[in-house]
Design a protein around this motif. Structure first.
Motif, PDB file in Angstrom:
ATOM      1  N   HIS A  56       0.819  -1.210   0.000  1.00 28.98           N
ATOM      2  CA  HIS A  56       0.000   0.000   0.000  1.00 28.98           C
ATOM      3  C   HIS A  56       0.857   1.267   0.000  1.00 28.98           C
ATOM      4  CE1 HIS A  56      -3.523  -2.485   0.733  1.00 28.98           C
ATOM      5  NE2 HIS A  56      -2.870  -3.079   1.707  1.00 28.98           N
ATOM      6  N   PHE A  57       2.008   1.182   0.636  1.00 32.11           N
ATOM      7  CA  PHE A  57       2.884   2.356   0.705  1.00 32.11           C
ATOM      8  C   PHE A  57       4.320   1.903   0.938  1.00 32.11           C
ATOM      9  CE2 PHE A  57       5.043   5.832   2.952  1.00 32.11           C
ATOM     10  CZ  PHE A  57       4.769   6.887   2.103  1.00 32.11           C
ATOM     11  N   GLN A  58       5.233   2.522   0.174  1.00 32.22           N
ATOM     12  CA  GLN A  58       6.654   2.224   0.325  1.00 32.22           C
ATOM     13  C   GLN A  58       7.453   3.478  -0.001  1.00 32.22           C
ATOM     14  OE1 GLN A  58       8.039  -1.671  -1.065  1.00 32.22           O
ATOM     15  NE2 GLN A  58       9.801  -0.663  -2.044  1.00 32.22           N
ATOM     16  N   GLU A  59       8.312   3.890   0.897  1.00 30.62           N
ATOM     17  CA  GLU A  59       9.071   5.133   0.721  1.00 30.62           C
ATOM     18  C   GLU A  59      10.509   4.942   1.188  1.00 30.62           C
ATOM     19  OE1 GLU A  59      10.181   7.942  -0.638  1.00 30.62           O
ATOM     20  OE2 GLU A  59       8.262   8.965  -0.235  1.00 30.62           O
ATOM     21  N   GLU A  60      11.463   5.164   0.251  1.00 31.51           N
ATOM     22  CA  GLU A  60      12.889   5.048   0.560  1.00 31.51           C
ATOM     23  C   GLU A  60      13.656   6.346   0.305  1.00 31.51           C
ATOM     24  OE1 GLU A  60      14.691   1.163  -0.746  1.00 31.51           O
ATOM     25  OE2 GLU A  60      12.750   1.003  -1.777  1.00 31.51           O
ATOM     26  N   PHE A  61      12.994   7.365  -0.226  1.00 30.85           N
ATOM     27  CA  PHE A  61      13.609   8.677  -0.487  1.00 30.85           C
ATOM     28  C   PHE A  61      14.850   8.566  -1.389  1.00 30.85           C
ATOM     29  CE2 PHE A  61      11.603   8.842   3.733  1.00 30.85           C
ATOM     30  CZ  PHE A  61      10.680   9.849   3.513  1.00 30.85           C
ATOM     31  N   LEU A  62      14.699   7.839  -2.487  1.00 29.31           N
ATOM     32  CA  LEU A  62      15.824   7.617  -3.392  1.00 29.31           C
ATOM     33  C   LEU A  62      15.838   8.576  -4.580  1.00 29.31           C
ATOM     34  CD1 LEU A  62      15.838   3.700  -3.469  1.00 29.31           C
ATOM     35  CD2 LEU A  62      17.259   5.226  -2.085  1.00 29.31           C
ATOM     36  N   ASP A  63      14.889   9.516  -4.632  1.00 30.52           N
ATOM     37  CA  ASP A  63      14.807  10.426  -5.776  1.00 30.52           C
ATOM     38  C   ASP A  63      15.080  11.873  -5.377  1.00 30.52           C
ATOM     39  OD1 ASP A  63      12.547  10.697  -4.282  1.00 30.52           O
ATOM     40  OD2 ASP A  63      11.138  10.668  -5.952  1.00 30.52           O
ATOM     41  N   GLY A  64      15.925  12.061  -4.386  1.00 33.61           N
ATOM     42  CA  GLY A  64      16.315  13.415  -4.007  1.00 33.61           C
ATOM     43  C   GLY A  64      15.170  14.237  -3.445  1.00 33.61           C
ATOM     44  N   GLU A  65      15.118  15.497  -3.854  1.00 37.60           N
ATOM     45  CA  GLU A  65      14.147  16.435  -3.299  1.00 37.60           C
ATOM     46  C   GLU A  65      12.716  16.241  -3.808  1.00 37.60           C
ATOM     47  OE1 GLU A  65      14.595  18.716  -0.800  1.00 37.60           O
ATOM     48  OE2 GLU A  65      16.463  17.595  -0.610  1.00 37.60           O
ATOM     49  N   ARG A  66      12.502  15.255  -4.653  1.00 33.53           N
ATOM     50  CA  ARG A  66      11.144  14.997  -5.135  1.00 33.53           C
ATOM     51  C   ARG A  66      10.225  14.488  -4.023  1.00 33.53           C
ATOM     52  NH1 ARG A  66      12.326  12.009 -10.992  1.00 33.53           N
ATOM     53  NH2 ARG A  66      13.370  13.795 -11.978  1.00 33.53           N
ATOM     54  N   TRP A  67      10.799  14.123  -2.902  1.00 34.03           N
ATOM     55  CA  TRP A  67       9.977  13.672  -1.781  1.00 34.03           C
ATOM     56  C   TRP A  67       8.981  14.747  -1.359  1.00 34.03           C
ATOM     57  CZ3 TRP A  67       9.741  16.124   2.957  1.00 34.03           C
ATOM     58  CH2 TRP A  67      10.738  17.070   3.237  1.00 34.03           C
ATOM     59  N   ARG A  68       9.334  16.000  -1.614  1.00 38.53           N
ATOM     60  CA  ARG A  68       8.452  17.109  -1.225  1.00 38.53           C
ATOM     61  C   ARG A  68       7.140  17.107  -2.008  1.00 38.53           C
ATOM     62  NH1 ARG A  68      11.270  20.539   2.043  1.00 38.53           N
ATOM     63  NH2 ARG A  68      13.547  20.356   2.002  1.00 38.53           N
ATOM     64  N   ASN A  69       7.105  16.411  -3.135  1.00 36.77           N
ATOM     65  CA  ASN A  69       5.872  16.300  -3.910  1.00 36.77           C
ATOM     66  C   ASN A  69       4.924  15.262  -3.315  1.00 36.77           C
ATOM     67  OD1 ASN A  69       6.894  18.155  -5.793  1.00 36.77           O
ATOM     68  ND2 ASN A  69       7.886  16.528  -6.968  1.00 36.77           N
ATOM     69  N   ARG A  70       5.447  14.396  -2.464  1.00 36.89           N
ATOM     70  CA  ARG A  70       4.646  13.308  -1.875  1.00 36.89           C
ATOM     71  C   ARG A  70       4.284  13.573  -0.414  1.00 36.89           C
ATOM     72  NH1 ARG A  70       8.830  10.863  -4.615  1.00 36.89           N
ATOM     73  NH2 ARG A  70       9.961  10.350  -2.695  1.00 36.89           N
ATOM     74  N   TRP A  71       5.120  14.296   0.271  1.00 36.99           N
ATOM     75  CA  TRP A  71       4.902  14.556   1.696  1.00 36.99           C
ATOM     76  C   TRP A  71       4.431  15.987   1.905  1.00 36.99           C
ATOM     77  CZ3 TRP A  71       5.756  10.955   5.716  1.00 36.99           C
ATOM     78  CH2 TRP A  71       6.244   9.718   5.287  1.00 36.99           C
ATOM     79  N   VAL A  72       3.444  16.140   2.772  1.00 32.63           N
ATOM     80  CA  VAL A  72       2.835  17.453   3.025  1.00 32.63           C
ATOM     81  C   VAL A  72       3.162  17.912   4.437  1.00 32.63           C
ATOM     82  CG1 VAL A  72       0.680  18.759   3.164  1.00 32.63           C
ATOM     83  CG2 VAL A  72       0.957  16.974   1.419  1.00 32.63           C
ATOM     84  N   GLN A  73       3.830  19.057   4.533  1.00 36.89           N
ATOM     85  CA  GLN A  73       4.148  19.651   5.825  1.00 36.89           C
ATOM     86  C   GLN A  73       2.909  20.369   6.361  1.00 36.89           C
ATOM     87  OE1 GLN A  73       7.394  20.012   7.480  1.00 36.89           O
ATOM     88  NE2 GLN A  73       6.299  20.987   9.157  1.00 36.89           N
TER      89      GLN A  73
END
Length: 386
Positions: free
Chosen positions: A23-40
């Protein structure tokens, strides 16, 4: 033969991946693109911020990058959304890694699983969650792993004390909730606690109370039905309504009662079919099913909502799946591959720091001796002048 075994092994691995639902898997392997998936969350302007970092020491500079807290004495709130699902009748596995590089003194390292309708922009401590899982450390007293489940509009904590890791290395935390009401908590792939969800969360009394209440309601309804049947079977069937009966004045006509014994449960009059009295107990739709205790209908987000006195914690390798074996293999492929090199790098850095500190001490000692000679020389010449 060896080659064939290797092919079979990988075929089994591929089949396992196909069968598993991730359902969900996150390893942060694409640099700063994580900001498109995570909401502060912007619920509070004082919330702390995250950055992507592998820390001061690591097993692999890129693979060990995760979300790191950056500001001391702050609350943090950030989340990521995924396709909503229900874990009804299925195993729920929640897994991630956490590294308290700053040697945590007081603060949370846990994660939360939220309903799909959670307001990410306003995420806060008041936001409803389904599951809270992970380490919490504060002083000498609190060094525990939280496992909190939302059930019947209340949060319920596991009553067993589960100790967390307190060092500065990366650790793998895994929670497994099964539909047969068993569970496991793992740290670094080892089971540290397991048992019954019903009993270890003190939900037995709640279940019994609700069931008892439901049974009581069923009994009262059944008794009322029996009384009505008893009355009906003692009406005088040969009686007829009088010709001068005025419905408006006299009301609805009812046949007169024959003499009957007082009602007793289980007693039946002669000539009355036995099925009238052998009532089948009503099925109560309010009974708790065994799945109610660990079943969440609308899982749709994962997040970090916590407080830290000293920042520096790194969160990585998030996973939500229904397959225990997939989670185990994922843990081995991520944390399992970098845990050794991480400790080696830390050991090397520690030796270098000791060496540097020794050299600085020696330099300070030499400088101290030189300064001492210079002071003596000055005092000597001063005495001559006097």
């Amino acid at each position: 033969m060896a080659a064939l075994c290797g092919v079979l092994f990988w075929a089994i691995c591929v089949l396992r991946v196909v069968l598993a639902t991730v359902h969900f898997q996150e390893e942060f392997l694409d640099g700063e693109r994580w900001r498109n998936r995570w909401v502060q969350s912007t619920n509070d302007s004082q919330f702390g911020h995250f950055r992507l970092s592998s820390g001061k020491f690591y097993g692999h500079k890129e693979k060990d990058k995760g979300l790191q807290t950056t500001q001391n004495g702050r609350f943090y709130a950030i989340s990521a959304r995924f396709k909503p699902f229900s874990n009804k009748g299925k195993t729920l596995v929640v897994q991630y890694t956490v590294k308290h590089e700053q040697k945590m003194d007081c603060g949370g390292g846990y994660i939360k699983i939220f309903p799909a309708d959670v307001d990410q922009k306003n995420l806060s401590g008041k936001s409803l969650y389904y599951v809270m899982f992970g380490p919490d450390i504060c002083g000498f007293d609190i060094k525990k792993v939280h496992v909190i489940l939302h059930f019947k509009n209340q949060y319920h904590s596991n009553k067993k004390p589960i100790r967390c890791k307190v060092d500065g290395f990366t650790h793998l935390y895994t929670l497994i909730l099964r539909p047969d009401l068993t569970y496991e908590v793992k740290i670094d792939g080892q089971v540290i606690e397991s048992g019954s969800i019903e009993y270890d969360w003190n939900l037995t009394s709640l279940k019994k109370t609700e069931k008892s209440s439901a049974e009581s309601m069923d009994w009262e309804q059944e008794k009322e039905d029996k009384l009505q049947d008893w009355e009906k079977h003692f009406l005088d069937a040969s009686a007829s309504k009088p010709s001068d009966w005025n419905r408006e004045l006299d009301g609805d006509w009812q046949a007169p009662m024959l003499q009957k014994p007082p009602y007793q449960d289980g007693l039946k009059a002669e000539g009355i079919d036995k099925d009238v009295w052998l009532h089948q107990k009503m099925k109560n739709t309010h009974y708790l099913t065994e799945y109610d205790l660990s079943e969440f209908e609308n899982i749709g987000a994962i997040g970090l909502e916590l407080w830290q006195v000293r920042s520096g914690t790194i969160f990585d390798n998030f996973l939500i799946t229904d397959d225990e074996e997939y989670a185990e293999n994922f843990g081995k492929a991520t944390w399992g591959e970098t845990k050794g090199p991480e400790r080696e790098m830390d050991a090397i850095q520690a030796k270098e720091e000791v060496k540097k500190a020794r050299e600085e001490d020696e330099e300070d000692l030499l400088m101290g001796r030189f300064d001492g000679r210079e002071n003596n020389f000055r005092r000597f010449h001063k005495r001559d002048e006097l």
